[in-house]
Design a protein around this motif. Structure first.
Motif, PDB file in Angstrom:
ATOM      1  N   THR A 123      17.788  -9.543   4.327  1.00 56.80           N
ATOM      2  CA  THR A 123      18.584  -8.851   3.305  1.00 56.80           C
ATOM      3  C   THR A 123      20.051  -8.944   3.721  1.00 56.80           C
ATOM      4  N   ARG A 124      20.833  -9.725   2.960  1.00 55.61           N
ATOM      5  CA  ARG A 124      22.221  -9.935   3.362  1.00 55.61           C
ATOM      6  C   ARG A 124      23.206  -9.390   2.330  1.00 55.61           C
ATOM      7  N   GLU A 125      22.662  -8.796   1.282  1.00 55.69           N
ATOM      8  CA  GLU A 125      23.521  -8.009   0.399  1.00 55.69           C
ATOM      9  C   GLU A 125      22.711  -6.821  -0.118  1.00 55.69           C
ATOM     10  N   VAL A 126      23.422  -5.799  -0.594  1.00 54.51           N
ATOM     11  CA  VAL A 126      22.723  -4.583  -1.014  1.00 54.51           C
ATOM     12  C   VAL A 126      21.818  -4.914  -2.202  1.00 54.51           C
ATOM     13  N   GLN A 127      20.536  -4.537  -2.097  1.00 49.68           N
ATOM     14  CA  GLN A 127      19.586  -4.776  -3.193  1.00 49.68           C
ATOM     15  C   GLN A 127      19.287  -3.442  -3.870  1.00 49.68           C
ATOM     16  N   LYS A 128      19.319  -3.459  -5.185  1.00 48.75           N
ATOM     17  CA  LYS A 128      19.186  -2.188  -5.914  1.00 48.75           C
ATOM     18  C   LYS A 128      17.984  -2.198  -6.846  1.00 48.75           C
ATOM     19  N   LYS A 129      17.389  -1.059  -6.962  1.00 49.17           N
ATOM     20  CA  LYS A 129      16.387  -0.841  -8.011  1.00 49.17           C
ATOM     21  C   LYS A 129      16.765   0.501  -8.639  1.00 49.17           C
ATOM     22  N   GLU A 130      17.173   0.431  -9.904  1.00 53.83           N
ATOM     23  CA  GLU A 130      17.729   1.629 -10.531  1.00 53.83           C
ATOM     24  C   GLU A 130      16.681   2.424 -11.295  1.00 53.83           C
ATOM     25  N   ARG A 131      16.913   3.700 -11.345  1.00 49.31           N
ATOM     26  CA  ARG A 131      16.093   4.671 -12.085  1.00 49.31           C
ATOM     27  C   ARG A 131      14.597   4.551 -11.757  1.00 49.31           C
ATOM     28  N   VAL A 132      14.314   4.725 -10.474  1.00 49.40           N
ATOM     29  CA  VAL A 132      12.916   4.789 -10.033  1.00 49.40           C
ATOM     30  C   VAL A 132      12.507   6.267 -10.140  1.00 49.40           C
TER      31      VAL A 132
ATOM     32  N   PRO B  93      21.597  -4.146   3.867  1.00 47.81           N
ATOM     33  CA  PRO B  93      21.437  -5.123   4.951  1.00 47.81           C
ATOM     34  C   PRO B  93      21.374  -4.384   6.290  1.00 47.81           C
ATOM     35  N   GLY B  94      20.640  -4.922   7.247  1.00 49.73           N
ATOM     36  CA  GLY B  94      20.533  -4.293   8.561  1.00 49.73           C
ATOM     37  C   GLY B  94      21.876  -4.296   9.273  1.00 49.73           C
ATOM     38  N   ILE B  95      22.158  -3.189   9.961  1.00 52.37           N
ATOM     39  CA  ILE B  95      23.433  -3.085  10.686  1.00 52.37           C
ATOM     40  C   ILE B  95      23.223  -3.527  12.132  1.00 52.37           C
ATOM     41  N   ALA B  96      24.110  -4.403  12.610  1.00 49.31           N
ATOM     42  CA  ALA B  96      24.010  -4.931  13.976  1.00 49.31           C
ATOM     43  C   ALA B  96      25.400  -5.072  14.561  1.00 49.31           C
ATOM     44  N   THR B  97      25.466  -5.182  15.886  1.00 50.28           N
ATOM     45  CA  THR B  97      26.772  -5.390  16.538  1.00 50.28           C
ATOM     46  C   THR B  97      26.964  -6.857  16.910  1.00 50.28           C
TER      47      THR B  97
ATOM     48  N   GLU C 184      26.684 -15.022   6.146  1.00 43.68           N
ATOM     49  CA  GLU C 184      26.285 -14.082   5.084  1.00 43.68           C
ATOM     50  C   GLU C 184      25.864 -12.741   5.685  1.00 43.68           C
ATOM     51  N   ALA C 185      25.204 -12.809   6.845  1.00 42.13           N
ATOM     52  CA  ALA C 185      24.741 -11.570   7.489  1.00 42.13           C
ATOM     53  C   ALA C 185      25.921 -10.701   7.936  1.00 42.13           C
ATOM     54  N   THR C 186      27.004 -11.345   8.433  1.00 43.20           N
ATOM     55  CA  THR C 186      28.172 -10.546   8.856  1.00 43.20           C
ATOM     56  C   THR C 186      28.763  -9.812   7.648  1.00 43.20           C
ATOM     57  N   ARG C 187      28.798 -10.508   6.504  1.00 40.51           N
ATOM     58  CA  ARG C 187      29.314  -9.859   5.285  1.00 40.51           C
ATOM     59  C   ARG C 187      28.406  -8.710   4.859  1.00 40.51           C
ATOM     60  N   GLY C 188      27.104  -8.922   5.053  1.00 44.16           N
ATOM     61  CA  GLY C 188      26.132  -7.874   4.698  1.00 44.16           C
ATOM     62  C   GLY C 188      26.332  -6.612   5.520  1.00 44.16           C
ATOM     63  N   VAL C 189      26.595  -6.775   6.809  1.00 42.16           N
ATOM     64  CA  VAL C 189      26.812  -5.604   7.678  1.00 42.16           C
ATOM     65  C   VAL C 189      28.039  -4.820   7.196  1.00 42.16           C
ATOM     66  N   ILE C 190      29.100  -5.556   6.879  1.00 42.35           N
ATOM     67  CA  ILE C 190      30.333  -4.892   6.405  1.00 42.35           C
ATOM     68  C   ILE C 190      30.046  -4.147   5.095  1.00 42.35           C
TER      69      ILE C 190
ATOM     70  N   ALA D  88      27.181  -2.958   4.039  1.00 43.41           N
ATOM     71  CA  ALA D  88      26.343  -1.772   4.299  1.00 43.41           C
ATOM     72  C   ALA D  88      27.195  -0.612   4.812  1.00 43.41           C
ATOM     73  N   ILE D  89      28.148  -0.914   5.685  1.00 44.97           N
ATOM     74  CA  ILE D  89      29.023   0.146   6.226  1.00 44.97           C
ATOM     75  C   ILE D  89      29.879   0.736   5.106  1.00 44.97           C
ATOM     76  N   LYS D  90      30.416  -0.126   4.261  1.00 47.11           N
ATOM     77  CA  LYS D  90      31.266   0.372   3.164  1.00 47.11           C
ATOM     78  C   LYS D  90      30.468   1.272   2.203  1.00 47.11           C
ATOM     79  N   TRP D  91      29.179   0.949   2.023  1.00 44.63           N
ATOM     80  CA  TRP D  91      28.338   1.737   1.105  1.00 44.63           C
ATOM     81  C   TRP D  91      28.019   3.139   1.631  1.00 44.63           C
ATOM     82  N   LEU D  92      28.338   3.404   2.899  1.00 38.52           N
ATOM     83  CA  LEU D  92      28.072   4.757   3.438  1.00 38.52           C
ATOM     84  C   LEU D  92      28.745   5.835   2.581  1.00 38.52           C
ATOM     85  N   GLU D  93      29.837   5.460   1.937  1.00 36.50           N
ATOM     86  CA  GLU D  93      30.575   6.408   1.088  1.00 36.50           C
ATOM     87  C   GLU D  93      29.812   6.736  -0.192  1.00 36.50           C
ATOM     88  N   ASN D  94      28.868   5.846  -0.558  1.00 29.53           N
ATOM     89  CA  ASN D  94      28.317   5.896  -1.914  1.00 29.53           C
ATOM     90  C   ASN D  94      26.837   6.228  -1.997  1.00 29.53           C
TER      91      ASN D  94
END
Lengths: 207, 118
Positions: A58-67, A84-88, A111-117, A119-125
């Motif tokens: 999973t390298r970008e946020v995957q959504k399933k709406e209105r479950v 996406p999984g968070i890694a250092t 793509e995975a590095t972008r996914g980590v970033i 995921a971190i940005k989505w912490l706000e949301n």
């Protein structure tokens, strides 16, 4: 944050059925997508994303709406956000061990590095977070501590999912010991064991 | 086999804002050093450090290994207040390049690290 609580309280008053943005966080290969698929298939009949033994599938946020999830006489409406999984570290050479060519591995790493970033940005949301951990691994890692610390700082309810309890080496009690300040639900996203307990926890702790 | 380590006093970072602090750390890690800082990073600093590391990952630099201990285990109101007033909180942070640090484990009050130069 008191302001966030206040906003949620106002929202609750004015909308009888609020949609909970449920974020699934954790390190790579903890079983986040397997769990998201389990929830989505149970209640919508469709999966959220593809699962793989190769880390960072999973390298970008995957959504399933209105479950819509029924818990007792309560109805929860959720937008599932499989992060996406968070890694250092992300070493493309690791992917080559799974048979990927150098070019494919480097592309996946980028793509995975972008996914980590992301995921971190989505912490706000997110409104509530499931922090998914592999019960066969040491839970006291910096990634887990950083994720939980950032959610706590934003006053976002955290439910820790001790996943993969179907495996012989699972030690979910270590997760309970490591994070006594949060509710821990022991499940298997793969077999569905205790999944009802997770729905109850989401109903109880979500804001 | 030589491993380069740097022990950094919290005074060295006191006047740096978050961005400067992260740049200071990553610059050293990319030079192949293991650094030990005399303070714990805040959750926000840890997240920013991961973000910045991700931006800089390439063939030669695949990332970092990090472990950070804070006084009392997590950043409470006391810590935040002390930082806000310009004071210093106790703790310890160990960070190194992932190509060098083979294993890093954290206990409640200690960090164990195994490094090996290829």
């Amino acid at each position: 944050m008191p302001w966030r609580r206040f906003v949620n309280w106002i929202r609750k008053i004015f909308s009888r059925r609020r949609v909970i943005r449920l974020g699934l966080y954790g390190p790579p290969n903890a079983g986040k997508t397997t769990l998201a698929n389990k929830i989505a298939i149970d209640w919508t009949g469709e999966p959220v994303g593809r699962v793989s033994e190769v880390p960072h599938e999973t390298r970008e946020v995957q959504k399933k709406e209105r479950v819509v999830v029924q818990v007792g006489n309560k109805k929860l409406i959720m937008n599932l956000l499989d992060m996406p999984g968070i890694a250092t570290k992300i070493d493309y050479e690791e992917f080559m061990k799974y048979g990927l060519s150098k070019k494919e591995a480097q592309k996946r790493a980028k793509e995975a590095t972008r996914g980590v970033i992301e995921a971190i940005k989505w912490l706000e949301n997110v409104d509530t977070a499931l922090v998914v951990m592999d019960s066969t691994k040491d839970p006291y890692t910096q990634v887990n501590i950083t994720i939980i610390g950032n959610l706590e700082a934003r006053d976002i309810p955290v439910i820790i999912v001790a996943n993969k309890i179907d495996l012989k080496d699972a030690k979910p009690e270590l997760i309970r010991e490591a994070f006594p300040q949060h509710p821990v639900v022991e499940i298997s996203g793969l077999t569905g064991k205790n999944i009802d307990l997770l729905y109850e926890a989401i109903a109880k702790y979500s804001r | 086999m030589e491993i380069d380590m740097e022990f950094i006093s919290s005074d060295a970072l006191r006047d740096m804002d978050e961005k400067k602090k992260i740049d200071f750390i990553i610059r050293r890690i990319k030079k192949g050093k293991i650094i030990v800082i005399e303070e714990g990073l805040s959750s926000s600093e840890e997240a920013k450090l991961i973000e910045e590391t991700m931006k800089q990952i390439d063939e030669k630099f695949p990332g970092i290994e990090i472990s950070s201990l804070r006084d009392g285990g997590s950043e409470g109101i006391r810590d935040k207040l002390i930082r806000l007033l310009g004071g210093r909180t106790s703790g310890l942070t160990v960070i190194g390049p992932s190509r060098l640090v083979k294993k890093i484990r954290r206990g409640r009050h200690k960090i164990m690290l195994k490094a090996e130069k290829r």
